[in-house]
Enzyme design. Structure first.
Site, mmCIF file in Angstrom:
data_model
loop_
_atom_site.group_PDB
_atom_site.id
_atom_site.type_symbol
_atom_site.label_atom_id
_atom_site.label_comp_id
_atom_site.label_asym_id
_atom_site.label_seq_id
_atom_site.Cartn_x
_atom_site.Cartn_y
_atom_site.Cartn_z
ATOM 1 N N SER A 11 0.829 -1.219 0.000
ATOM 2 C CA SER A 11 0.000 0.000 0.000
ATOM 3 C C SER A 11 0.854 1.256 0.000
ATOM 4 O O SER A 11 1.664 1.471 0.916
ATOM 5 C CB SER A 11 -0.901 0.014 1.237
ATOM 6 O OG SER A 11 -1.455 1.311 1.377
ATOM 7 N N HIS A 15 -1.300 -1.430 -3.885
ATOM 8 C CA HIS A 15 -2.586 -1.152 -3.225
ATOM 9 C C HIS A 15 -2.739 0.362 -3.063
ATOM 10 O O HIS A 15 -1.847 1.032 -2.530
ATOM 11 C CB HIS A 15 -2.569 -1.843 -1.864
ATOM 12 C CG HIS A 15 -3.836 -1.789 -1.073
ATOM 13 N ND1 HIS A 15 -4.869 -2.697 -1.226
ATOM 14 C CD2 HIS A 15 -4.230 -0.954 -0.081
ATOM 15 C CE1 HIS A 15 -5.837 -2.426 -0.357
ATOM 16 N NE2 HIS A 15 -5.484 -1.359 0.341
ATOM 17 N N ASP A 31 -5.017 3.241 -1.413
ATOM 18 C CA ASP A 31 -6.050 3.493 -0.411
ATOM 19 C C ASP A 31 -6.735 4.833 -0.676
ATOM 20 O O ASP A 31 -6.175 5.898 -0.400
ATOM 21 C CB ASP A 31 -5.418 3.488 0.997
ATOM 22 C CG ASP A 31 -5.174 2.076 1.484
ATOM 23 O OD1 ASP A 31 -6.099 1.256 1.424
ATOM 24 O OD2 ASP A 31 -4.041 1.789 1.923
ATOM 25 N N MET A 61 -9.541 7.444 0.122
ATOM 26 C CA MET A 61 -10.401 7.829 1.253
ATOM 27 C C MET A 61 -11.011 9.197 0.982
ATOM 28 O O MET A 61 -10.305 10.116 0.540
ATOM 29 C CB MET A 61 -9.584 7.900 2.547
ATOM 30 C CG MET A 61 -8.796 6.629 2.842
ATOM 31 S SD MET A 61 -8.051 6.681 4.481
ATOM 32 C CE MET A 61 -6.909 5.293 4.377
ATOM 33 N N HIS A 100 -8.590 0.347 -3.409
ATOM 34 C CA HIS A 100 -9.461 0.092 -2.252
ATOM 35 C C HIS A 100 -10.266 1.372 -2.004
ATOM 36 O O HIS A 100 -9.737 2.360 -1.499
ATOM 37 C CB HIS A 100 -8.561 -0.279 -1.052
ATOM 38 C CG HIS A 100 -9.290 -0.450 0.232
ATOM 39 N ND1 HIS A 100 -8.638 -0.599 1.441
ATOM 40 C CD2 HIS A 100 -10.613 -0.519 0.522
ATOM 41 C CE1 HIS A 100 -9.529 -0.743 2.407
ATOM 42 N NE2 HIS A 100 -10.739 -0.674 1.873
ATOM 43 N N MET A 157 -12.460 3.515 -0.149
ATOM 44 C CA MET A 157 -13.100 3.858 1.132
ATOM 45 C C MET A 157 -13.837 5.172 0.934
ATOM 46 O O MET A 157 -13.423 6.240 1.427
ATOM 47 C CB MET A 157 -12.023 3.959 2.229
ATOM 48 C CG MET A 157 -11.475 2.599 2.612
ATOM 49 S SD MET A 157 -9.912 2.694 3.515
ATOM 50 C CE MET A 157 -8.763 2.773 2.154
ATOM 51 N N MET A 188 -11.127 -6.452 6.266
ATOM 52 C CA MET A 188 -10.380 -5.434 7.025
ATOM 53 C C MET A 188 -10.064 -5.977 8.410
ATOM 54 O O MET A 188 -10.960 -6.447 9.118
ATOM 55 C CB MET A 188 -11.206 -4.147 7.174
ATOM 56 C CG MET A 188 -11.430 -3.353 5.903
ATOM 57 S SD MET A 188 -9.933 -2.942 4.992
ATOM 58 C CE MET A 188 -8.984 -2.003 6.205
ATOM 59 N N GLY A 232 -8.971 3.698 7.613
ATOM 60 C CA GLY A 232 -8.726 5.132 7.751
ATOM 61 C C GLY A 232 -7.261 5.478 7.921
ATOM 62 O O GLY A 232 -6.831 6.535 7.485
ATOM 63 N N PHE A 233 -6.505 4.580 8.530
ATOM 64 C CA PHE A 233 -5.122 4.935 8.858
ATOM 65 C C PHE A 233 -4.204 3.720 8.716
ATOM 66 O O PHE A 233 -4.637 2.600 8.973
ATOM 67 C CB PHE A 233 -5.026 5.441 10.305
ATOM 68 C CG PHE A 233 -5.998 6.547 10.598
ATOM 69 C CD1 PHE A 233 -5.672 7.873 10.319
ATOM 70 C CD2 PHE A 233 -7.256 6.264 11.111
ATOM 71 C CE1 PHE A 233 -6.583 8.890 10.558
ATOM 72 C CE2 PHE A 233 -8.179 7.279 11.357
ATOM 73 C CZ PHE A 233 -7.841 8.594 11.077
ATOM 74 N N ASP A 271 -6.316 -6.772 5.133
ATOM 75 C CA ASP A 271 -5.749 -5.421 5.130
ATOM 76 C C ASP A 271 -5.818 -4.815 6.530
ATOM 77 O O ASP A 271 -6.910 -4.641 7.080
ATOM 78 C CB ASP A 271 -6.575 -4.564 4.148
ATOM 79 C CG ASP A 271 -6.013 -3.179 3.931
ATOM 80 O OD1 ASP A 271 -4.938 -2.874 4.456
ATOM 81 O OD2 ASP A 271 -6.675 -2.402 3.210
ATOM 82 N N GLY A 272 -4.639 -4.492 7.069
ATOM 83 C CA GLY A 272 -4.598 -3.786 8.350
ATOM 84 C C GLY A 272 -3.792 -4.537 9.393
ATOM 85 O O GLY A 272 -4.159 -5.652 9.778
ATOM 86 N N GLY A 273 -2.678 -3.953 9.789
ATOM 87 C CA GLY A 273 -1.891 -4.540 10.873
ATOM 88 C C GLY A 273 -1.154 -5.804 10.490
ATOM 89 O O GLY A 273 -0.817 -6.607 11.354
ATOM 90 N N SER A 275 2.665 0.026 6.417
ATOM 91 C CA SER A 275 3.743 0.458 7.317
ATOM 92 C C SER A 275 4.836 -0.592 7.491
ATOM 93 O O SER A 275 6.016 -0.235 7.635
ATOM 94 C CB SER A 275 3.171 0.861 8.680
ATOM 95 O OG SER A 275 2.420 -0.194 9.225
HETATM 96 C C1 DX5 Z 1 -6.390 1.259 6.214
HETATM 97 C C2 DX5 Z 1 -5.957 0.971 4.809
HETATM 98 C C3 DX5 Z 1 -4.839 0.014 4.780
HETATM 99 C C4 DX5 Z 1 -3.605 0.556 5.434
HETATM 100 C C5 DX5 Z 1 -2.804 -0.580 5.975
HETATM 101 O O1 DX5 Z 1 -7.491 2.040 6.186
HETATM 102 O O2 DX5 Z 1 -7.010 0.378 4.063
HETATM 103 O O3 DX5 Z 1 -4.560 -0.433 3.450
HETATM 104 O O4 DX5 Z 1 -2.830 1.295 4.541
HETATM 105 O O5 DX5 Z 1 -1.770 -0.087 6.743
HETATM 106 P P1 DX5 Z 1 -0.841 -1.036 7.627
HETATM 107 O O6 DX5 Z 1 -0.322 -2.113 6.721
HETATM 108 O O7 DX5 Z 1 0.194 -0.116 8.131
HETATM 109 O O8 DX5 Z 1 -1.725 -1.589 8.709
HETATM 110 ZN ZN ZN Z 2 -6.455 -0.638 2.114
#
Ligand code: DX5
Ligand code: ZN
Length: 240
Positions: A10, A35, A37, A39, A68, A70, A160, A165-166, A193-195, A216
């Site tokens: 991402s 990817h 994102d 938003m 993606h 959002m 998710m 969002g972040f 997706d996420g963490g 990240s």
């Molecule tokens: C969150 C995004 C994710 C995000 C993942 O809202 O959809 O794609 O960038 O970030 P990490 O991999 O740092 O959790």
């Molecule tokens: Zn995403």
């Protein structure tokens, strides 16, 4: 059952002042997709980037671009992302059903639903397919797998594992049972997706995911190649 792991990196955690270099970093690392994102400040609090960025990076890479969305009204964006060259378009279930009361109003997050209007969703899935692109449906952590009637019409589900969002949020292990259940019913791709980090990736793969999104962990690493190598080593084929 798919078990070869693919990675979608991402660009949310990339250095936007050097986006072309960051796309090259994704390619050189051995990641499988880019990817993006998107938003809109309504479906999720932040505003990030849109189809203009997909259009800008499209000539820079042959890797599939995974958008993606959002955004509160995905149907008004799909054509733009198709024109910009996205290969996968992921639309949130929460945009197609009645939002739960605590998250109905503007500025109330995370958005969650218990049911979707399958007919509305089907129209958008068909639009994506008519353009030769792949359609994925996204489920927020609090939304159950309420898309049973559509599973044989989509290419993948994006689960998710943080509230969207972040980047750099903590993985929510409570989504693992939903992921396991989904894998029992669905043989298409399941993207998570996420963490996604060193310590959570194995749990996610064991529960049935075959595509991992990373912002990240990938961009925060001094050795993104090693990150990709490690995540891919979790493929079931590679396990003893
Ligand atoms: C969150 C995004 C994710 C995000 C993942 O809202 O959809 O794609 O960038 O970030 P990490 O991999 O740092 O959790
Ligand atoms: Zn995403």
């Amino acid at each position: 059952m798919p078990n070869k792991i693919q990675i979608s990196a991402s660009i949310l955690s990339s250095d936007f002042t050097h986006l072309a270099d960051e796309i090259k970093k994704i390619e050189d690392s051995g990641a499988d997709m880019v990817h993006v994102d998107v938003m809109d400040g309504h479906f999720v609090p932040p505003i990030t980037i849109g189809s203009v960025i997909v259009k800008a990076i499209r000539p820079l890479t042959k890797l599939p671009i995974d958008a993606h969305l959002m955004v509160l009204y995905p149907w008004s964006q799909i054509d733009d992302f198709i024109r910009a060259g996205a290969d996968i378009i992921s639309i949130h279930a929460e945009c197609y059903g009645e939002l739960r009361p605590p998250c109905k109003g503007p500025g109330q997050f995370p958005k969650e639903v218990d049911h979707v209007n399958s007919e509305l969703m089907r129209q958008d899935i068909k639009k994506i397919h008519a353009a030769g692109r792949k359609a994925y449906v996204v489920l927020n952590p609090g939304t159950p797998c309420c898309i049973g009637g559509l599973l044989n019409e989509i290419d993948g589900v994006l689960v998710m594992s943080v509230n969207p969002g972040f980047a750099n949020q903590k993985f929510m292990p409570e989504v693992l049972p939903k992921l396991r259940e989904l894998r029992k019913q669905f043989s298409g791709s399941i993207m998570v997706d996420g963490g996604v980090k060193e310590d959570t990736a194995l749990l996610i793969v064991d529960a049935g995911a075959d595509i991992l999104v990373s912002a990240s962990y990938f961009f925060g690493s001094k050795d993104p190649r090693a990150v990709i190598k490690y995540l891919k080593s979790l493929s079931k084929d590679n396990k003893k």
